[in-house]
Design a protein around this motif. Structure first.
Motif, PDB file in Angstrom:
ATOM      1  N   LEU A 100       0.822  -1.210   0.000  1.00 26.15           N
ATOM      2  CA  LEU A 100       0.000   0.000   0.000  1.00 26.15           C
ATOM      3  C   LEU A 100       0.854   1.258   0.000  1.00 26.15           C
ATOM      4  N   VAL A 101       1.934   1.261   0.782  1.00 27.35           N
ATOM      5  CA  VAL A 101       2.827   2.420   0.831  1.00 27.35           C
ATOM      6  C   VAL A 101       3.463   2.660  -0.536  1.00 27.35           C
ATOM      7  N   VAL A 102       3.908   1.586  -1.173  1.00 29.72           N
ATOM      8  CA  VAL A 102       4.498   1.703  -2.513  1.00 29.72           C
ATOM      9  C   VAL A 102       3.500   2.331  -3.468  1.00 29.72           C
ATOM     10  N   GLY A 103       2.289   1.786  -3.483  1.00 27.95           N
ATOM     11  CA  GLY A 103       1.276   2.272  -4.426  1.00 27.95           C
ATOM     12  C   GLY A 103       0.925   3.724  -4.197  1.00 27.95           C
ATOM     13  N   CYS A 104       0.727   4.117  -2.929  1.00 31.44           N
ATOM     14  CA  CYS A 104       0.363   5.508  -2.634  1.00 31.44           C
ATOM     15  C   CYS A 104       1.488   6.469  -3.004  1.00 31.44           C
ATOM     16  N   TYR A 105       2.728   6.064  -2.714  1.00 27.69           N
ATOM     17  CA  TYR A 105       3.867   6.918  -3.052  1.00 27.69           C
ATOM     18  C   TYR A 105       3.956   7.135  -4.561  1.00 27.69           C
ATOM     19  N   VAL A 106       3.843   6.035  -5.307  1.00 32.24           N
ATOM     20  CA  VAL A 106       3.932   6.129  -6.764  1.00 32.24           C
ATOM     21  C   VAL A 106       2.799   6.992  -7.313  1.00 32.24           C
ATOM     22  N   LEU A 107       1.598   6.804  -6.780  1.00 34.86           N
ATOM     23  CA  LEU A 107       0.432   7.554  -7.259  1.00 34.86           C
ATOM     24  C   LEU A 107       0.613   9.051  -7.061  1.00 34.86           C
ATOM     25  N   VAL A 108       1.009   9.450  -5.840  1.00 35.63           N
ATOM     26  CA  VAL A 108       1.173  10.874  -5.538  1.00 35.63           C
ATOM     27  C   VAL A 108       2.312  11.485  -6.355  1.00 35.63           C
ATOM     28  N   GLU A 109       3.453  10.798  -6.401  1.00 30.78           N
ATOM     29  CA  GLU A 109       4.607  11.328  -7.133  1.00 30.78           C
ATOM     30  C   GLU A 109       4.311  11.480  -8.625  1.00 30.78           C
ATOM     31  N   SER A 110       3.681  10.472  -9.200  1.00 26.05           N
ATOM     32  CA  SER A 110       3.402  10.507 -10.635  1.00 26.05           C
ATOM     33  C   SER A 110       2.392  11.595 -10.973  1.00 26.05           C
ATOM     34  N   ALA A 111       1.348  11.730 -10.154  1.00 26.95           N
ATOM     35  CA  ALA A 111       0.347  12.767 -10.378  1.00 26.95           C
ATOM     36  C   ALA A 111       0.979  14.154 -10.269  1.00 26.95           C
ATOM     37  N   ALA A 112       1.878  14.318  -9.287  1.00 29.23           N
ATOM     38  CA  ALA A 112       2.540  15.620  -9.107  1.00 29.23           C
ATOM     39  C   ALA A 112       3.393  15.978 -10.319  1.00 29.23           C
ATOM     40  N   LYS A 113       4.086  14.997 -10.888  1.00 23.67           N
ATOM     41  CA  LYS A 113       4.922  15.263 -12.059  1.00 23.67           C
ATOM     42  C   LYS A 113       4.074  15.688 -13.252  1.00 23.67           C
ATOM     43  N   LEU A 114       2.901  15.077 -13.395  1.00 20.17           N
ATOM     44  CA  LEU A 114       2.025  15.452 -14.506  1.00 20.17           C
ATOM     45  C   LEU A 114       1.463  16.857 -14.319  1.00 20.17           C
ATOM     46  N   VAL A 115       1.044  17.165 -13.083  1.00 18.56           N
ATOM     47  CA  VAL A 115       0.482  18.492 -12.804  1.00 18.56           C
ATOM     48  C   VAL A 115       1.542  19.576 -13.015  1.00 18.56           C
ATOM     49  N   GLU A 116       2.757  19.305 -12.567  1.00 16.56           N
ATOM     50  CA  GLU A 116       3.845  20.280 -12.711  1.00 16.56           C
ATOM     51  C   GLU A 116       4.423  20.303 -14.120  1.00 16.56           C
ATOM     52  N   GLN A 117       4.023  19.313 -14.934  1.00 16.21           N
ATOM     53  CA  GLN A 117       4.530  19.171 -16.309  1.00 16.21           C
ATOM     54  C   GLN A 117       6.065  19.163 -16.338  1.00 16.21           C
ATOM     55  N   GLU A 118       6.607  18.381 -15.455  1.00 14.36           N
ATOM     56  CA  GLU A 118       8.065  18.263 -15.381  1.00 14.36           C
ATOM     57  C   GLU A 118       8.576  17.401 -16.538  1.00 14.36           C
ATOM     58  N   HIS A 119       9.479  17.936 -17.315  1.00 16.82           N
ATOM     59  CA  HIS A 119      10.023  17.227 -18.470  1.00 16.82           C
ATOM     60  C   HIS A 119      11.305  16.499 -18.080  1.00 16.82           C
ATOM     61  N   PRO A 120      11.250  15.183 -17.995  1.00 16.51           N
ATOM     62  CA  PRO A 120      12.473  14.447 -17.636  1.00 16.51           C
ATOM     63  C   PRO A 120      13.480  14.466 -18.783  1.00 16.51           C
ATOM     64  N   THR A 121      14.735  14.503 -18.436  1.00 18.24           N
ATOM     65  CA  THR A 121      15.789  14.456 -19.457  1.00 18.24           C
ATOM     66  C   THR A 121      16.676  13.253 -19.176  1.00 18.24           C
ATOM     67  N   ILE A 122      16.987  12.544 -20.228  1.00 17.87           N
ATOM     68  CA  ILE A 122      17.863  11.375 -20.102  1.00 17.87           C
ATOM     69  C   ILE A 122      19.084  11.635 -20.969  1.00 17.87           C
ATOM     70  N   GLY A 123      20.198  11.884 -20.330  1.00 19.68           N
ATOM     71  CA  GLY A 123      21.404  12.234 -21.065  1.00 19.68           C
ATOM     72  C   GLY A 123      22.267  11.036 -21.403  1.00 19.68           C
ATOM     73  N   LEU A 124      23.529  11.323 -21.721  1.00 21.98           N
ATOM     74  CA  LEU A 124      24.486  10.277 -22.071  1.00 21.98           C
ATOM     75  C   LEU A 124      25.221   9.801 -20.825  1.00 21.98           C
TER      76      LEU A 124
END
Length: 315
Positions: A100-124
């Motif tokens: 349950l802790v895993v699921g709630c953490y993932v849910l909140v973090e993922s929703a926050a990233k979408l709301v903030e429209q954070e663009h992840p960058t994957i470099g070399l």
């Protein structure tokens, strides 16, 4: 004070239990290496962080199971005259809470990233002096982290059903979440590589919903068992057939007019009280002993059954 006689596992069930313990040690070893591998290629991917955190937390149910298995084997004492069998139920609650802790953490973090429209960058990343896109390394590490859960989870499921092992089933459920998270993270990282910044968070968000559902279901079952709910099957939420079997076994003893049972779970075991209405010509002590033996012989999980004669018309 009367102290219970230690429960003796049937040999075929004891063999499965030993196999379950071996699988849990294998889980700690394999997922421990996966945690280390993922740590070195984390980057700033939300899905990658989610997969790593979940793998770390997935070590909790296996650890709780191994501790409970050791505690459960202790003999009853004058301080704990009923034994330590509920340690398994506590391990079930610990494992369910981790899910349950895993699921709630993932849910909140993922929703926050979408709301903030954070663009992840994957470099070399530098590998033996060569510059490689970090996404390839991340996906390779994620693929490695998904293989052990798939194999171990499938091996644990039939054992959990056979020995009525709910914490083992909860651990198999979190391993299902592990490979789902890893697969979703691979899709999310690939999406980022194609320019879809939201793919990373959306993948983690969808996975979190399934994890939370598993966590809530297992937590409710674990709390119900600790609150002495009537026994239920390991998978699904059906009333355990041992209740009917025990009632029929008691009613089938010579000298018994009617019988009813009240059972509860103590980890792998089922225990409780059998109420019997005796016929007028029945020898009470002898009949009670035969009822106890018949009930305990009707299912290997039934242990330390108490038999209480009641007045006619009570049941």
């Amino acid at each position: 004070m009367r102290v219970r006689a230690p429960f003796v596992w049937p040999e075929d069930k004891a063999k499965l239990r030993r196999r379950a313990i071996v699988l849990e040690w294998a889980t700690l070893g394999s997922m421990g290496t996966a945690v280390i591998v993922l740590y070195f290629v984390l980057g700033n991917s939300q899905a990658m962080r989610t997969a790593w955190i979940e793998d770390v937390l997935s070590l909790i149910p296996a650890t709780a199971y191994l501790v409970a298995s050791a505690v459960e084997q202790r003999k009853p004492t004058t301080r704990f005259p009923l034994g330590y069998y509920r340690a398994v139920s506590i391990a079930h609650l610990v494992g369910a809470t981790a899910i349950l802790v895993v699921g709630c953490y993932v849910l909140v973090e993922s929703a926050a990233k979408l709301v903030e429209q954070e663009h992840p960058t994957i470099g070399l990343m530098s590998v033996f002096g060569c510059e490689v896109w970090g996404g390839w390394l991340m996906m390779a590490a994620l693929f490695y982290s998904t293989v052990p859960p798939v194999i171990l989870g499938r091996l644990k499921m039939p054992i959990a059903r056979e020995i009525h092992d709910k914490p083992l089933l909860a651990d198999a459920a979190i391993q299902k979440a592990d490979w789902m998270t890893g697969t979703g993270a691979i899709v999310g990282i690939a999406g980022v590589g194609f320019g879809f910044w939201w793919a990373d968070a959306v993948a983690a968000l969808f996975i979190s919903v399934d994890i939370v559902r598993d966590g809530v279901r297992h937590s409710m079952r674990a709390m119900g068992d600790l609150a002495d709910r009537i026994p239920h099957t390991v998978r699904g939420d059906a009333v355990h057939p041992a209740i009917r079997v025990a009632r029929d076994a008691a009613a089938g003893v010579d000298g018994v007019a009617r019988a009813d049972v009240k059972l509860r779970e103590e980890g792998h075991l089922l225990t409780g009280i059998v109420y019997v209405e005796l016929r007028s010509d029945a020898a009470v002590v002898d009949c009670v002993d035969r009822v106890r033996k018949a009930v305990e012989d009707s299912d290997w999980r039934l242990y330390d059954i108490s038999v209480m004669p009641v007045r006619p018309g009570t049941i």
